[in-house]
Design an enzyme around this catalytic site. Structure first.
Site, PDB file in Angstrom:
ATOM      1  N   ASN A   8       0.869  -1.172   0.000  1.00  0.00           N
ATOM      2  CA  ASN A   8       0.000   0.000   0.000  1.00  0.00           C
ATOM      3  C   ASN A   8       0.909   1.226   0.000  1.00  0.00           C
ATOM      4  OD1 ASN A   8      -1.813   2.025   0.439  1.00  0.00           O
ATOM      5  ND2 ASN A   8      -2.500   1.301   2.456  1.00  0.00           N
ATOM      6  N   TRP A   9       0.962   1.888  -1.148  1.00  0.00           N
ATOM      7  CA  TRP A   9       1.887   3.030  -1.277  1.00  0.00           C
ATOM      8  C   TRP A   9       1.296   4.321  -0.711  1.00  0.00           C
ATOM      9  CZ3 TRP A   9       4.184   2.093  -6.899  1.00  0.00           C
ATOM     10  CH2 TRP A   9       5.098   1.017  -6.819  1.00  0.00           C
ATOM     11  N   LYS A  10       0.040   4.272  -0.261  1.00  0.00           N
ATOM     12  CA  LYS A  10      -0.594   5.428   0.382  1.00  0.00           C
ATOM     13  C   LYS A  10      -0.383   6.696  -0.471  1.00  0.00           C
ATOM     14  CE  LYS A  10      -0.204   3.025   4.745  1.00  0.00           C
ATOM     15  NZ  LYS A  10      -0.121   3.070   6.199  1.00  0.00           N
ATOM     16  N   HIS A  97      -9.733   0.585   4.969  1.00  0.00           N
ATOM     17  CA  HIS A  97      -8.402   0.810   5.559  1.00  0.00           C
ATOM     18  C   HIS A  97      -8.541   1.757   6.758  1.00  0.00           C
ATOM     19  CE1 HIS A  97      -4.294   2.137   6.175  1.00  0.00           C
ATOM     20  NE2 HIS A  97      -3.945   1.008   5.571  1.00  0.00           N
ATOM     21  N   GLU A  99      -6.876   4.178   7.813  1.00  0.00           N
ATOM     22  CA  GLU A  99      -6.721   5.616   7.565  1.00  0.00           C
ATOM     23  C   GLU A  99      -7.999   6.201   6.946  1.00  0.00           C
ATOM     24  OE1 GLU A  99      -2.959   5.177   5.569  1.00  0.00           O
ATOM     25  OE2 GLU A  99      -2.123   4.568   7.501  1.00  0.00           O
ATOM     26  N   GLU A 173      -5.282  -5.249  10.384  1.00  0.00           N
ATOM     27  CA  GLU A 173      -4.285  -4.215  10.632  1.00  0.00           C
ATOM     28  C   GLU A 173      -4.628  -3.522  11.954  1.00  0.00           C
ATOM     29  OE1 GLU A 173      -2.231  -2.895   6.755  1.00  0.00           O
ATOM     30  OE2 GLU A 173      -4.047  -1.718   6.951  1.00  0.00           O
ATOM     31  N   GLY A 179       2.423   2.144  10.949  1.00  0.00           N
ATOM     32  CA  GLY A 179       3.337   3.281  10.831  1.00  0.00           C
ATOM     33  C   GLY A 179       4.005   3.658  12.136  1.00  0.00           C
ATOM     34  N   SER A 218       3.501  -2.231  10.383  1.00  0.00           N
ATOM     35  CA  SER A 218       4.945  -2.237  10.653  1.00  0.00           C
ATOM     36  C   SER A 218       5.638  -3.531  10.221  1.00  0.00           C
ATOM     37  CB  SER A 218       5.212  -1.943  12.135  1.00  0.00           C
ATOM     38  OG  SER A 218       4.804  -0.618  12.454  1.00  0.00           O
ATOM     39  N   GLY A 239       3.032  -1.185   4.291  1.00  0.00           N
ATOM     40  CA  GLY A 239       3.035   0.241   3.971  1.00  0.00           C
ATOM     41  C   GLY A 239       4.460   0.719   3.713  1.00  0.00           C
ATOM     42  N   GLY A 240       5.055   1.349   4.721  1.00  0.00           N
ATOM     43  CA  GLY A 240       6.354   2.005   4.572  1.00  0.00           C
ATOM     44  C   GLY A 240       7.431   1.140   3.936  1.00  0.00           C
TER      45      GLY A 240
HETATM   46  P1  13P Z   1       3.036   0.324   7.729  1.00  0.00           P
HETATM   47  O1  13P Z   1       3.574  -0.969   7.137  1.00  0.00           O
HETATM   48  O2  13P Z   1       3.759   1.539   7.278  1.00  0.00           O
HETATM   49  O3  13P Z   1       2.867   0.206   9.221  1.00  0.00           O
HETATM   50  O4  13P Z   1       1.541   0.500   7.124  1.00  0.00           O
HETATM   51  C1  13P Z   1       0.644  -0.571   7.221  1.00  0.00           C
HETATM   52  C2  13P Z   1      -0.549  -0.261   6.415  1.00  0.00           C
HETATM   53  O5  13P Z   1      -1.349   0.592   6.755  1.00  0.00           O
HETATM   54  C3  13P Z   1      -0.722  -0.986   5.143  1.00  0.00           C
HETATM   55  O6  13P Z   1      -1.998  -0.790   4.618  1.00  0.00           O
END
Ligand code: 13P
Length: 254
Positions: A8-10, A97, A99, A173, A179, A218, A239-240
């Site tokens: 997920n590149w957000k 998600h 967020e 999640e 994050g 994470s 994510g990151g």
């Molecule tokens: P991180 O891997 O940066 O914690 O993000 C997880 C996430 O929200 C993937 O959708």
């Protein structure tokens, strides 16, 4: 079940940056290895077509939309439709998600409408669920997961329920692990995934066993192989650590 490793590149990456990372992934995974993994990338909308083009013809690579609005078209300023995502090459969407739920106030009911609509439109849906820290500390894990799942799934038609295998994945999640660098420990992950599997079985019967449940929060190259080896963990949503091709490739290979 084939493991799904998803990125997920957000709200990161311009088109050029996305094209470069996608090309590195596509080249590294060109021979289809590892064969038992489906690799998904959820890029920003503006880069969907370049990422889809880089993955074209690769059975083990696919793209998805991070968001969409559940209507065919209309006066919905700032929103994107599933037809537009399809046009840009996406075959998956994220729904629910954390967020979207917590930064943009999406309700369980909106997540439910999105889930049903995307399935109707022929998309594969990755439905995200997860508790906040205070909910976990108050012993509400099971209640939160049950509410999020049941609201999202209760309006599925009988036909949709019968054809969920391969079209619905769940991503667990925990909000407190996204994050933050705080990965959920193996015991916590197994407990949540077992709870989800049991809830899915109570809602969907035998079909539940065929639905992948991914872990997200994470995930790093250093913890990916432990996480993906746990019972009922059928993949990872990253994510990151998915933003750099080399880091994401290490996770894919773990
Ligand atoms: P991180 O891997 O940066 O914690 O993000 C997880 C996430 O929200 C993937 O959708």
């Amino acid at each position: 079940m084939r493991k799904i490793i998803a990125a997920n590149w957000k709200m990161y990456k311009t088109c050029g940056e996305a094209a470069q990372t996608a090309a590195e992934l596509s080249t590294a995974l060109a021979d289809g290895t590892p064969h038992d993994r489906l690799v998904l990338v959820f890029p920003p909308f503006t880069a969907m077509d370049v990422v889809a083009a880089a993955f074209a013809g690769k059975e083990n690579l696919a793209t998805g939309g991070q968001n969409f609005y559940p209507a065919e078209q209309g006066a919905f300023t700032g929103e994107i439709s599933t037809a537009m995502l399809h046009d840009a090459g996406a075959t998956w969407v994220l729904a629910g998600h954390s967020e979207r739920r917590h930064v943009f106030s999406e309700s369980d009911e909106l997540v439910a409408r999105k889930t049903v609509f995307a399935l109707e439109q022929g998309f594969k849906v990755m439905l995200c669920v997860g508790e906040m820290l205070h909910e976990r500390e108050n012993g509400q894990l099971s209640d939160v997961l049950s509410r999020q799942l049941s609201t999202a799934l209760e309006h599925l038609s009988d036909a949709q329920r019968e054809t969920l295998a391969g079209r619905l994945a769940i991503a667990y999640e925990p909000v407190w692990a996204i994050g933050t660098g705080k990965v959920a420990g193996p015991v916590e992950v197994q407990e949540a995934h077992a709870t989800l599997r049991a809830l899915l079985a109570s809602m969907l019967g035998d079909a539940a066993a065929e639905l992948p449940i991914l872990y997200g929060g994470s995930v790093k190259p250093t913890n990916a192989s432990t996480l993906v080896g746990l019972d009922n963990v059928d993949g990872l949503l990253v994510g990151g650590a998915s933003l750099e091709a080399q880091s994401f490739l290490q996770i894919i290979g773990s």
